[in-house]
Design a protein around this motif. Structure first.
Motif, PDB file in Angstrom:
ATOM      1  N   LYS A   1      39.097  50.459  37.946  1.00 15.08           N
ATOM      2  CA  LYS A   1      39.394  51.620  38.868  1.00 15.08           C
ATOM      3  C   LYS A   1      40.869  51.467  39.375  1.00 15.08           C
ATOM      4  O   LYS A   1      41.373  50.519  39.635  1.00 15.08           O
ATOM      5  N   ILE A   2      41.573  52.591  39.394  1.00 11.13           N
ATOM      6  CA  ILE A   2      42.871  52.686  39.510  1.00 11.13           C
ATOM      7  C   ILE A   2      43.018  53.554  40.896  1.00 11.13           C
ATOM      8  O   ILE A   2      42.810  54.787  40.843  1.00 11.13           O
ATOM      9  N   ALA A   3      43.754  53.153  41.894  1.00 11.90           N
ATOM     10  CA  ALA A   3      43.920  54.006  43.095  1.00 11.90           C
ATOM     11  C   ALA A   3      45.334  53.363  43.845  1.00 11.90           C
ATOM     12  O   ALA A   3      45.743  52.330  43.753  1.00 11.90           O
ATOM     13  N   GLY A   4      45.612  54.335  44.800  1.00 11.55           N
ATOM     14  CA  GLY A   4      47.004  54.025  45.305  1.00 11.55           C
ATOM     15  C   GLY A   4      48.498  54.585  44.736  1.00 11.55           C
ATOM     16  O   GLY A   4      48.193  54.920  43.655  1.00 11.55           O
ATOM     17  N   GLN A   5      49.361  54.066  45.148  1.00 10.67           N
ATOM     18  CA  GLN A   5      50.728  54.535  44.603  1.00 10.67           C
ATOM     19  C   GLN A   5      51.978  53.344  44.574  1.00 10.67           C
ATOM     20  O   GLN A   5      51.535  52.497  45.469  1.00 10.67           O
ATOM     21  N   GLY A   6      52.697  53.508  43.724  1.00 14.58           N
ATOM     22  CA  GLY A   6      53.727  52.145  43.655  1.00 14.58           C
ATOM     23  C   GLY A   6      53.471  51.326  42.546  1.00 14.58           C
ATOM     24  O   GLY A   6      52.741  51.507  41.590  1.00 14.58           O
ATOM     25  N   PRO A   7      54.419  50.279  42.724  1.00 11.58           N
ATOM     26  CA  PRO A   7      54.237  49.288  41.440  1.00 11.58           C
ATOM     27  C   PRO A   7      52.672  48.705  41.424  1.00 11.58           C
ATOM     28  O   PRO A   7      52.237  48.548  42.256  1.00 11.58           O
ATOM     29  N   PRO A   8      52.114  48.308  40.293  1.00 11.80           N
ATOM     30  CA  PRO A   8      50.854  47.984  40.304  1.00 11.80           C
ATOM     31  C   PRO A   8      50.492  46.632  40.536  1.00 11.80           C
ATOM     32  O   PRO A   8      51.222  45.828  40.317  1.00 11.80           O
ATOM     33  N   ILE A   9      49.250  46.375  40.992  1.00 10.83           N
ATOM     34  CA  ILE A   9      48.782  45.047  41.340  1.00 10.83           C
ATOM     35  C   ILE A   9      47.380  45.083  40.644  1.00 10.83           C
ATOM     36  O   ILE A   9      46.586  46.143  40.893  1.00 10.83           O
ATOM     37  N   LEU A  10      47.407  44.213  39.750  1.00 11.40           N
ATOM     38  CA  LEU A  10      45.906  43.963  39.218  1.00 11.40           C
ATOM     39  C   LEU A  10      45.068  43.035  39.693  1.00 11.40           C
ATOM     40  O   LEU A  10      45.432  41.831  40.091  1.00 11.40           O
ATOM     41  N   ALA A  11      43.830  43.243  40.208  1.00 13.76           N
ATOM     42  CA  ALA A  11      43.135  42.482  40.965  1.00 13.76           C
ATOM     43  C   ALA A  11      41.918  41.750  39.977  1.00 13.76           C
ATOM     44  O   ALA A  11      41.269  42.663  39.375  1.00 13.76           O
ATOM     45  N   LEU A  12      41.697  40.424  40.191  1.00 12.67           N
ATOM     46  CA  LEU A  12      40.567  39.717  39.530  1.00 12.67           C
ATOM     47  C   LEU A  12      39.729  39.235  40.690  1.00 12.67           C
ATOM     48  O   LEU A  12      40.129  38.575  41.718  1.00 12.67           O
ATOM     49  N   HIS A  13      38.563  39.310  40.734  1.00 13.46           N
ATOM     50  CA  HIS A  13      37.477  39.186  41.526  1.00 13.46           C
ATOM     51  C   HIS A  13      37.064  37.612  41.321  1.00 13.46           C
ATOM     52  O   HIS A  13      37.420  37.055  40.586  1.00 13.46           O
ATOM     53  N   GLY A  14      36.361  37.262  42.287  1.00 11.06           N
ATOM     54  CA  GLY A  14      35.790  35.854  42.428  1.00 11.06           C
ATOM     55  C   GLY A  14      34.616  35.564  41.807  1.00 11.06           C
ATOM     56  O   GLY A  14      34.085  36.826  40.887  1.00 11.06           O
ATOM     57  N   GLY A  15      33.913  34.525  42.133  1.00 14.95           N
ATOM     58  CA  GLY A  15      32.693  34.376  41.241  1.00 14.95           C
ATOM     59  C   GLY A  15      32.649  32.586  40.866  1.00 14.95           C
ATOM     60  O   GLY A  15      32.664  31.766  41.817  1.00 14.95           O
ATOM     61  N   PRO A  16      32.607  32.384  39.713  1.00 16.34           N
ATOM     62  CA  PRO A  16      32.578  33.355  38.495  1.00 16.34           C
ATOM     63  C   PRO A  16      31.267  34.326  38.569  1.00 16.34           C
ATOM     64  O   PRO A  16      30.189  33.886  38.943  1.00 16.34           O
ATOM     65  N   GLY A  17      31.408  35.274  37.976  1.00 19.55           N
ATOM     66  CA  GLY A  17      30.304  36.460  38.073  1.00 19.55           C
ATOM     67  C   GLY A  17      30.457  37.343  39.242  1.00 19.55           C
ATOM     68  O   GLY A  17      29.480  38.055  39.227  1.00 19.55           O
ATOM     69  N   GLY A  18      31.461  37.381  39.701  1.00 23.09           N
ATOM     70  CA  GLY A  18      31.474  38.473  40.903  1.00 23.09           C
ATOM     71  C   GLY A  18      31.876  39.815  40.674  1.00 23.09           C
ATOM     72  O   GLY A  18      31.624  40.321  39.288  1.00 23.09           O
ATOM     73  N   ASN A  19      32.220  40.705  41.564  1.00 16.95           N
ATOM     74  CA  ASN A  19      32.734  41.931  41.516  1.00 16.95           C
ATOM     75  C   ASN A  19      33.623  42.442  42.540  1.00 16.95           C
ATOM     76  O   ASN A  19      33.826  41.983  43.473  1.00 16.95           O
ATOM     77  N   HIS A  20      34.015  43.721  42.304  1.00 11.80           N
ATOM     78  CA  HIS A  20      35.117  44.374  43.263  1.00 11.80           C
ATOM     79  C   HIS A  20      34.495  45.024  44.500  1.00 11.80           C
ATOM     80  O   HIS A  20      35.069  45.820  45.376  1.00 11.80           O
ATOM     81  N   PHE A  21      33.209  45.345  44.410  1.00 11.14           N
ATOM     82  CA  PHE A  21      32.699  46.407  45.355  1.00 11.14           C
ATOM     83  C   PHE A  21      32.920  46.097  46.838  1.00 11.14           C
ATOM     84  O   PHE A  21      33.404  47.235  47.416  1.00 11.14           O
ATOM     85  N   VAL A  22      33.031  44.911  47.537  1.00 10.76           N
ATOM     86  CA  VAL A  22      33.356  44.826  48.739  1.00 10.76           C
ATOM     87  C   VAL A  22      34.712  45.192  49.078  1.00 10.76           C
ATOM     88  O   VAL A  22      35.284  45.539  49.746  1.00 10.76           O
ATOM     89  N   PHE A  23      35.490  44.670  48.188  1.00  9.31           N
ATOM     90  CA  PHE A  23      37.077  44.532  48.097  1.00  9.31           C
ATOM     91  C   PHE A  23      37.382  46.023  48.056  1.00  9.31           C
ATOM     92  O   PHE A  23      38.266  46.445  48.947  1.00  9.31           O
ATOM     93  N   GLU A  24      36.951  46.719  47.163  1.00 11.67           N
ATOM     94  CA  GLU A  24      37.170  47.983  47.095  1.00 11.67           C
ATOM     95  C   GLU A  24      36.915  48.905  48.015  1.00 11.67           C
ATOM     96  O   GLU A  24      37.215  50.226  48.254  1.00 11.67           O
ATOM     97  N   HIS A  25      35.861  48.528  48.963  1.00  5.50           N
ATOM     98  CA  HIS A  25      35.426  49.482  50.069  1.00  5.50           C
ATOM     99  C   HIS A  25      36.132  48.558  51.506  1.00  5.50           C
ATOM    100  O   HIS A  25      35.396  49.304  52.589  1.00  5.50           O
ATOM    101  N   THR A  26      36.723  47.837  51.389  1.00  4.36           N
ATOM    102  CA  THR A  26      37.323  47.196  52.817  1.00  4.36           C
ATOM    103  C   THR A  26      38.869  46.980  52.917  1.00  4.36           C
ATOM    104  O   THR A  26      39.650  47.949  53.220  1.00  4.36           O
ATOM    105  N   THR A  27      39.279  45.877  52.256  1.00  3.08           N
ATOM    106  CA  THR A  27      40.669  45.565  52.213  1.00  3.08           C
ATOM    107  C   THR A  27      41.529  46.287  51.269  1.00  3.08           C
ATOM    108  O   THR A  27      42.758  46.555  51.274  1.00  3.08           O
ATOM    109  N   GLY A  28      41.053  46.387  50.208  1.00  2.00           N
ATOM    110  CA  GLY A  28      41.538  47.138  48.797  1.00  2.00           C
ATOM    111  C   GLY A  28      42.323  48.607  49.351  1.00  2.00           C
ATOM    112  O   GLY A  28      43.505  48.530  48.936  1.00  2.00           O
ATOM    113  N   PRO A  29      41.684  49.217  49.951  1.00  2.00           N
ATOM    114  CA  PRO A  29      42.345  50.777  50.298  1.00  2.00           C
ATOM    115  C   PRO A  29      43.454  50.271  51.065  1.00  2.00           C
ATOM    116  O   PRO A  29      44.572  51.465  51.175  1.00  2.00           O
ATOM    117  N   MET A  30      43.542  49.396  51.975  1.00  2.00           N
ATOM    118  CA  MET A  30      44.786  49.205  52.813  1.00  2.00           C
ATOM    119  C   MET A  30      45.864  48.747  51.935  1.00  2.00           C
ATOM    120  O   MET A  30      47.142  49.098  52.330  1.00  2.00           O
TER     121      MET A  30
END
Length: 284
Positions: free
Chosen positions: A16-45
């Motif tokens: 998923k790509i969102a926002g503007q400006g130079p890119p940050i590529l985010a790698l989630h935790g786990g092993p075996g996790g996902n980005h759902f919580v991050f993309e609905h909380t801190t990610g949009p900030m």
């Protein structure tokens, strides 16, 4: 906010790509996790001042499972290579959370020309022995009978095996108190996990127990990019003092400790967390 399914090394990866400006590529935790919580909380900030690229690794979250059962670190690094190539990004800022922090650091060590800056939240730097620290964090939280059983097991088997036993025995409330200081934030985290419908199958975790990543904790001095390390003071998952000591070997590194957080300062102190990243990337 495009959501892509990139075919990478024969596996469909959710991006998923969102926002503007130079890119940050985010790698989630786990092993075996996902980005759902991050993309609905801190990610949009973070998206308010950076383009954020959320990548879920093979077999994690909404990405396809590898049919050949290869969850190895070299395979994950190769996937990341191909994602950056397909997105036409010769270099990028990498953000890695916990296990993702170890993966991001390994990538920066092996592909330094592709990593502009490194942001690491509570990183598990492969080779760090975290089992004893985690057991110490769990013991006060366990019911008395289970605590006694764990203490007995520690006399007869490796800490790693005892830690696996603890995770197999605990209820959700113990996991919440282990990972968070603020139980209201823990409840939000659990609510979002349930809302996502996503599960950690444990397959990557089990694979990496049998095929441990090559240690990198002794190689941190080789990092050539500016690095930010973000830690919660009460982290029971990652040893804070040891992490700060290791971080001091990185040539151009800044560490920030969040006084009221455990393993997830991005959730427990979100405003300060985002400001720390902004100050790092956009110094005045």
């Amino acid at each position: 906010m495009p959501t892509l399914n990139l075919k990478v090394n024969g596996i469909s990866h959710w991006v998923k790509i969102a926002g503007q400006g130079p890119p940050i590529l985010a790698l989630h935790g786990g092993p075996g996790g996902n980005h759902f919580v991050f993309e609905h909380t801190t990610g949009p900030m973070l998206e308010k001042f950076r383009k954020l690229i959320y990548l879920e690794s093979r077999g994690c979250g909404r990405s396809q499972r590898p049919t050949n059962g290869d969850w190895s670190i070299p395979a994950l690094l190769s996937d990341l290579d191909e994602v950056l190539t397909q997105l036409e990004l010769p270099e990028v800022t990498l953000f890695g959370n916990s296990f993702g922090g170890g993966l991001a650091t390994t990538y920066a060590l092996t592909r330094p020309q592709r990593v502009k800056t490194l942001i690491l939240q509570a990183p598990w730097w492969f080779g760090m022995d975290v089992a004893s620290h985690q057991i110490s964090g769990f013991l006060p939280l366990l019911p008395p009978a289970l605590r006694t059983e764990v203490q007995s097991l520690l006399l007869h088997q490796p800490a790693r095996d005892t830690l696996e036993f603890i995770w197999s025995q605990i209820e959700g409330d113990v996991a919440d108190r282990f990972l968070f200081e603020d139980l209201q934030v823990a409840a939000l985290n659990r609510q979002l996990w349930e809302e996502s419908g996503l599960v950690n199958t444990g397959e990557m975790h089990d694979f990496l127990l049998q095929h441990p990543p090559d240690p990198i904790h002794h190689r941190l001095g080789e990092l050539s990019c500016p690095t930010l390390v973000l830690l919660g003071k009460h982290d029971r998952n990652i040893p804070v003092a040891q992490t700060l000591t290791l971080a001091s070997s990185i040539p151009n590194c800044k560490g920030v400790v969040f006084e009221n957080s455990a393993h997830f300062p991005d959730l427990e102190e979100a405003l300060r967390f985002v400001q720390a990243i902004k100050d790092f990337l956009l110094p005045t």
